[in-house]
Design a protein around this motif. Sequence first.
Motif, PDB file in Angstrom:
ATOM      1  N   ALA A 168      88.643  -7.690 124.429  1.00 12.88           N
ATOM      2  CA  ALA A 168      87.765  -7.639 125.596  1.00 12.88           C
ATOM      3  C   ALA A 168      88.180  -8.695 126.621  1.00 12.88           C
ATOM      4  O   ALA A 168      88.150  -8.438 127.833  1.00 12.88           O
ATOM      5  CB  ALA A 168      86.315  -7.839 125.178  1.00 12.88           C
ATOM      6  N   HIS A 170      78.354  -0.579 129.134  1.00 19.83           N
ATOM      7  CA  HIS A 170      78.226  -1.605 128.104  1.00 19.83           C
ATOM      8  C   HIS A 170      78.562  -0.974 126.757  1.00 19.83           C
ATOM      9  O   HIS A 170      78.303   0.204 126.543  1.00 19.83           O
ATOM     10  CB  HIS A 170      76.807  -2.168 128.059  1.00 19.83           C
ATOM     11  CG  HIS A 170      76.666  -3.314 127.106  1.00 19.83           C
ATOM     12  ND1 HIS A 170      76.950  -4.611 127.465  1.00 19.83           N
ATOM     13  CD2 HIS A 170      76.318  -3.355 125.804  1.00 19.83           C
ATOM     14  CE1 HIS A 170      76.765  -5.404 126.426  1.00 19.83           C
ATOM     15  NE2 HIS A 170      76.372  -4.663 125.402  1.00 19.83           N
ATOM     16  N   ARG A 175      80.755  -7.126 129.334  1.00 19.15           N
ATOM     17  CA  ARG A 175      80.259  -5.761 129.135  1.00 19.15           C
ATOM     18  C   ARG A 175      80.181  -5.366 127.671  1.00 19.15           C
ATOM     19  O   ARG A 175      79.938  -4.198 127.367  1.00 19.15           O
ATOM     20  CB  ARG A 175      81.162  -4.782 129.887  1.00 19.15           C
ATOM     21  CG  ARG A 175      81.061  -4.971 131.399  1.00 19.15           C
ATOM     22  CD  ARG A 175      81.980  -4.065 132.189  1.00 19.15           C
ATOM     23  NE  ARG A 175      82.003  -2.706 131.689  1.00 19.15           N
ATOM     24  CZ  ARG A 175      83.073  -1.912 131.778  1.00 19.15           C
ATOM     25  NH1 ARG A 175      84.183  -2.338 132.342  1.00 19.15           N
ATOM     26  NH2 ARG A 175      83.030  -0.688 131.315  1.00 19.15           N
ATOM     27  N   THR A 180      86.637  -7.648 130.093  1.00 22.12           N
ATOM     28  CA  THR A 180      85.368  -6.933 129.927  1.00 22.12           C
ATOM     29  C   THR A 180      84.393  -7.658 128.999  1.00 22.12           C
ATOM     30  O   THR A 180      83.451  -7.045 128.504  1.00 22.12           O
ATOM     31  CB  THR A 180      85.611  -5.517 129.376  1.00 22.12           C
ATOM     32  OG1 THR A 180      86.293  -5.618 128.121  1.00 22.12           O
ATOM     33  CG2 THR A 180      86.426  -4.674 130.337  1.00 22.12           C
ATOM     34  N   THR A 181      84.575  -8.944 128.775  1.00 19.64           N
ATOM     35  CA  THR A 181      83.718  -9.654 127.820  1.00 19.64           C
ATOM     36  C   THR A 181      82.246  -9.602 128.208  1.00 19.64           C
ATOM     37  O   THR A 181      81.379  -9.602 127.326  1.00 19.64           O
ATOM     38  CB  THR A 181      84.149 -11.122 127.650  1.00 19.64           C
ATOM     39  OG1 THR A 181      84.185 -11.745 128.931  1.00 19.64           O
ATOM     40  CG2 THR A 181      85.507 -11.227 126.989  1.00 19.64           C
ATOM     41  N   SER A 204      84.286   3.428 124.079  1.00 19.77           N
ATOM     42  CA  SER A 204      83.923   2.326 124.958  1.00 19.77           C
ATOM     43  C   SER A 204      84.588   2.440 126.329  1.00 19.77           C
ATOM     44  O   SER A 204      84.200   1.737 127.246  1.00 19.77           O
ATOM     45  CB  SER A 204      84.289   1.008 124.298  1.00 19.77           C
ATOM     46  OG  SER A 204      85.677   0.947 124.031  1.00 19.77           O
ATOM     47  N   ARG A 205      85.571   3.306 126.486  1.00 20.12           N
ATOM     48  CA  ARG A 205      86.239   3.435 127.791  1.00 20.12           C
ATOM     49  C   ARG A 205      85.280   3.995 128.832  1.00 20.12           C
ATOM     50  O   ARG A 205      84.685   5.039 128.638  1.00 20.12           O
ATOM     51  CB  ARG A 205      87.445   4.361 127.685  1.00 20.12           C
ATOM     52  CG  ARG A 205      88.591   3.727 126.990  1.00 20.12           C
ATOM     53  CD  ARG A 205      89.788   4.632 127.023  1.00 20.12           C
ATOM     54  NE  ARG A 205      90.458   4.467 125.749  1.00 20.12           N
ATOM     55  CZ  ARG A 205      91.091   5.399 125.107  1.00 20.12           C
ATOM     56  NH1 ARG A 205      91.148   6.608 125.593  1.00 20.12           N
ATOM     57  NH2 ARG A 205      91.656   5.163 123.961  1.00 20.12           N
TER      58      ARG A 205
END
Length: 89
Positions: free
Chosen positions: A24, A6, A32, A29-30, A1-2
Amino acid sequence: SRGAAHATFVETDQAARKTIQANAGTLGTTERITVAAHSATSLPAGPTFDLILTDPPYAAGSGTLVTKAIASAKWLAPGGWLAVETERG
């Protein structure tokens, strides 16, 4: 996920889903991520992904079940990559 634009996380365990959401939030990053309460062995038809990283339980055959579910749901985009983590050895 880095570095992904998305990420969709598939997790049946409610506590794990809450932890993913909390992490997140900490990272800002919520917006995304999506956290789906599905079993990885029974996925709904949905979007396609360029990269799928799986970490199924290390029970015999679990990687095969997840791979079949991904194929059946057509989650992997043409030319996409699928990685299945397995038990060491």
